[in-house]
Design a protein around this motif. Sequence first.
Motif, PDB file in Angstrom:
ATOM      1  N   ALA B 192      12.431  26.224 -53.123  1.00  0.00           N
ATOM      2  CA  ALA B 192      11.616  25.503 -52.132  1.00  0.00           C
ATOM      3  C   ALA B 192      10.450  24.774 -52.817  1.00  0.00           C
ATOM      4  O   ALA B 192      10.079  23.662 -52.420  1.00  0.00           O
ATOM      5  CB  ALA B 192      11.092  26.478 -51.082  1.00  0.00           C
ATOM      6  N   ARG B 193       9.867  25.401 -53.852  1.00  0.00           N
ATOM      7  CA  ARG B 193       8.788  24.718 -54.589  1.00  0.00           C
ATOM      8  C   ARG B 193       9.316  23.447 -55.259  1.00  0.00           C
ATOM      9  O   ARG B 193       8.633  22.429 -55.307  1.00  0.00           O
ATOM     10  CB  ARG B 193       8.190  25.652 -55.650  1.00  0.00           C
ATOM     11  N   GLY B 194      10.529  23.531 -55.792  1.00  0.00           N
ATOM     12  CA  GLY B 194      11.119  22.336 -56.400  1.00  0.00           C
ATOM     13  C   GLY B 194      11.353  21.240 -55.372  1.00  0.00           C
ATOM     14  O   GLY B 194      10.983  20.082 -55.587  1.00  0.00           O
ATOM     15  N   GLU B 195      11.933  21.617 -54.246  1.00  0.00           N
ATOM     16  CA  GLU B 195      12.227  20.631 -53.197  1.00  0.00           C
ATOM     17  C   GLU B 195      10.957  19.997 -52.633  1.00  0.00           C
ATOM     18  O   GLU B 195      11.000  18.886 -52.098  1.00  0.00           O
ATOM     19  CB  GLU B 195      12.985  21.298 -52.044  1.00  0.00           C
ATOM     20  N   ALA B 196       9.859  20.724 -52.699  1.00  0.00           N
ATOM     21  CA  ALA B 196       8.597  20.217 -52.131  1.00  0.00           C
ATOM     22  C   ALA B 196       7.910  19.211 -53.044  1.00  0.00           C
ATOM     23  O   ALA B 196       6.934  18.571 -52.627  1.00  0.00           O
ATOM     24  CB  ALA B 196       7.653  21.401 -51.851  1.00  0.00           C
ATOM     25  N   ARG B 197       8.372  19.063 -54.253  1.00  0.00           N
ATOM     26  CA  ARG B 197       7.715  18.124 -55.171  1.00  0.00           C
ATOM     27  C   ARG B 197       7.937  16.683 -54.683  1.00  0.00           C
ATOM     28  O   ARG B 197       9.061  16.285 -54.374  1.00  0.00           O
ATOM     29  CB  ARG B 197       8.264  18.292 -56.595  1.00  0.00           C
ATOM     30  N   PRO B 198       6.893  15.887 -54.649  1.00  0.00           N
ATOM     31  CA  PRO B 198       7.051  14.507 -54.186  1.00  0.00           C
ATOM     32  C   PRO B 198       8.125  13.740 -54.956  1.00  0.00           C
ATOM     33  O   PRO B 198       8.871  12.944 -54.360  1.00  0.00           O
ATOM     34  CB  PRO B 198       5.657  13.908 -54.421  1.00  0.00           C
ATOM     35  N   ALA B 199       8.238  13.989 -56.247  1.00  0.00           N
ATOM     36  CA  ALA B 199       9.257  13.278 -57.040  1.00  0.00           C
ATOM     37  C   ALA B 199      10.665  13.659 -56.573  1.00  0.00           C
ATOM     38  O   ALA B 199      11.567  12.812 -56.526  1.00  0.00           O
ATOM     39  CB  ALA B 199       9.089  13.600 -58.529  1.00  0.00           C
ATOM     40  N   TYR B 200      10.865  14.934 -56.237  1.00  0.00           N
ATOM     41  CA  TYR B 200      12.185  15.332 -55.719  1.00  0.00           C
ATOM     42  C   TYR B 200      12.468  14.637 -54.397  1.00  0.00           C
ATOM     43  O   TYR B 200      13.574  14.132 -54.162  1.00  0.00           O
ATOM     44  CB  TYR B 200      12.302  16.858 -55.551  1.00  0.00           C
ATOM     45  N   LYS B 201      11.459  14.613 -53.545  1.00  0.00           N
ATOM     46  CA  LYS B 201      11.658  13.982 -52.222  1.00  0.00           C
ATOM     47  C   LYS B 201      12.029  12.505 -52.378  1.00  0.00           C
ATOM     48  O   LYS B 201      12.906  11.997 -51.676  1.00  0.00           O
ATOM     49  CB  LYS B 201      10.386  14.112 -51.375  1.00  0.00           C
ATOM     50  N   ARG B 202      11.351  11.822 -53.297  1.00  0.00           N
ATOM     51  CA  ARG B 202      11.679  10.401 -53.498  1.00  0.00           C
ATOM     52  C   ARG B 202      13.116  10.238 -54.008  1.00  0.00           C
ATOM     53  O   ARG B 202      13.853   9.341 -53.596  1.00  0.00           O
ATOM     54  CB  ARG B 202      10.689   9.766 -54.483  1.00  0.00           C
ATOM     55  N   ALA B 203      13.501  11.112 -54.943  1.00  0.00           N
ATOM     56  CA  ALA B 203      14.867  11.050 -55.483  1.00  0.00           C
ATOM     57  C   ALA B 203      15.886  11.333 -54.386  1.00  0.00           C
ATOM     58  O   ALA B 203      16.911  10.643 -54.266  1.00  0.00           O
ATOM     59  CB  ALA B 203      15.011  12.067 -56.623  1.00  0.00           C
ATOM     60  N   PHE B 204      15.611  12.346 -53.598  1.00  0.00           N
ATOM     61  CA  PHE B 204      16.529  12.705 -52.511  1.00  0.00           C
ATOM     62  C   PHE B 204      16.663  11.547 -51.522  1.00  0.00           C
ATOM     63  O   PHE B 204      17.777  11.169 -51.134  1.00  0.00           O
ATOM     64  CB  PHE B 204      16.037  13.964 -51.792  1.00  0.00           C
ATOM     65  N   ASP B 205      15.528  10.989 -51.127  1.00  0.00           N
ATOM     66  CA  ASP B 205      15.558   9.889 -50.154  1.00  0.00           C
ATOM     67  C   ASP B 205      16.318   8.680 -50.705  1.00  0.00           C
ATOM     68  O   ASP B 205      17.033   8.002 -49.961  1.00  0.00           O
ATOM     69  CB  ASP B 205      14.130   9.481 -49.768  1.00  0.00           C
ATOM     70  N   ALA B 206      16.160   8.423 -51.988  1.00  0.00           N
ATOM     71  CA  ALA B 206      16.822   7.252 -52.587  1.00  0.00           C
ATOM     72  C   ALA B 206      18.341   7.413 -52.570  1.00  0.00           C
ATOM     73  O   ALA B 206      19.079   6.473 -52.268  1.00  0.00           O
ATOM     74  CB  ALA B 206      16.323   7.025 -54.014  1.00  0.00           C
TER      75      ALA B 206
END
Lengths: 218, 218
Positions: B192-206
């Motif tokens: 969950a800490r990994g998923e919460a990282r803004p960089a992960y969120k941007r990658a996921f959204d892309a």
Amino acid sequence: MTPTITAFERSPDRGQGLARDTRVRWALEEVGQPYDVRLVSFSEMKEPAHLALHPFGQIPTYEEGDLALFETGAIVLHIAERHAGLLSEDANARARAISWMFAALNTVEPPILDRETTRLLERDEAWYDQRMPGVEDRIRNRLGQLSARLGDSDWLDGAFSAGDLMMVAVLLRLKASSGMLDEYPNISAYVARGEARPAYKRAFDAQLAVFTAASTGS
Amino acid sequence: MTPTITAFERSPDRGQGLARDTRVRWALEEVGQPYDVRLVSFSEMKEPAHLALHPFGQIPTYEEGDLALFETGAIVLHIAERHAGLLSEDANARARAISWMFAALNTVEPPILDRETTRLLERDEAWYDQRMPGVEDRIRNRLGQLSARLGDSDWLDGAFSAGDLMMVAVLLRLKASSGMLDEYPNISAYVARGEARPAYKRAFDAQLAVFTAASTGS
């Protein structure tokens, strides 16, 4: 400073050179770095002292002063980055060799390990004869792709590199338990070139000496 | 120079972020490196132009000027070595983070992939229900060891690193198809800490935007 690696006190492959310490020994021999070996038993591998070095209770590990590493790929890469002989001076060639290291471990070895696990754990199951052809087809798929890329070249990307070391080591695992490599003459010749390297021979002999001593000792 | 990566034209996971381009996107986002994406179809992946980039016909690949790389691990390592943000300045900490990268890909992911392959290819076989518990036991063995090492720490070795990026990405694959992570609260919190990282969120959204566009487009 002389690094220390760990290896099986008694290798389950009976000295065939398939335990992963052979890969690290080979890398150290290629770069001319002497090393010490600490042998560990299967019970010691599951004890806190070894788990502090290797969270998954395996061999090899690598200790050098304050540094402790685990995972064969990481150890070989560490050795290759700090000594000449396993990675090119050219930055792009180095990066490509590292691609081949990961390809050996993550793309070519998994179906080979699946076959070994199946042979070890499922040989007496009713489904064994039905399931194995699919497992072997997944290996052949990778071997076919590797053979196409290798073509008539001696090594995967120009000069011998840590990528070739890892790929040959992975393929030796298959050679030991299957005739599948014979279906791909250029891959068989590639593996033979790896085995013929003096550094490989020294690494192989060193791990075999451990097994022989354990078998004939008190 | 802006690197170009390849990704599925239509991801088989329907935008869940499990395709391996997400790992590379995440690394590029962590270090703040813009990138271009070239989408490839399943048939294009098997054609000579793509096989020249990736001998095993997969995604992602990475092109940057004269350099062409394949294998997610090698690409993430290349990015991590050339930009700040994914590897420590300290040489020993860097080497340990690389150990964790290899551990994620070579020790933790293989049994998880075995479970996925089994679900995909053997679901209708007579042996499926008998074989699966053994496959899942091999995953639990690794998760137990990982949980013991992680303990109460936020990340595997001090600050967030490329090792955590790869481990979280591997564990997300299990989270998507199983409740097994729930058995290890500290691992669930780590993911969950990994998923919460803004960089992960941007990658996921892309990557999700690619799937959404493909699904709603002409």
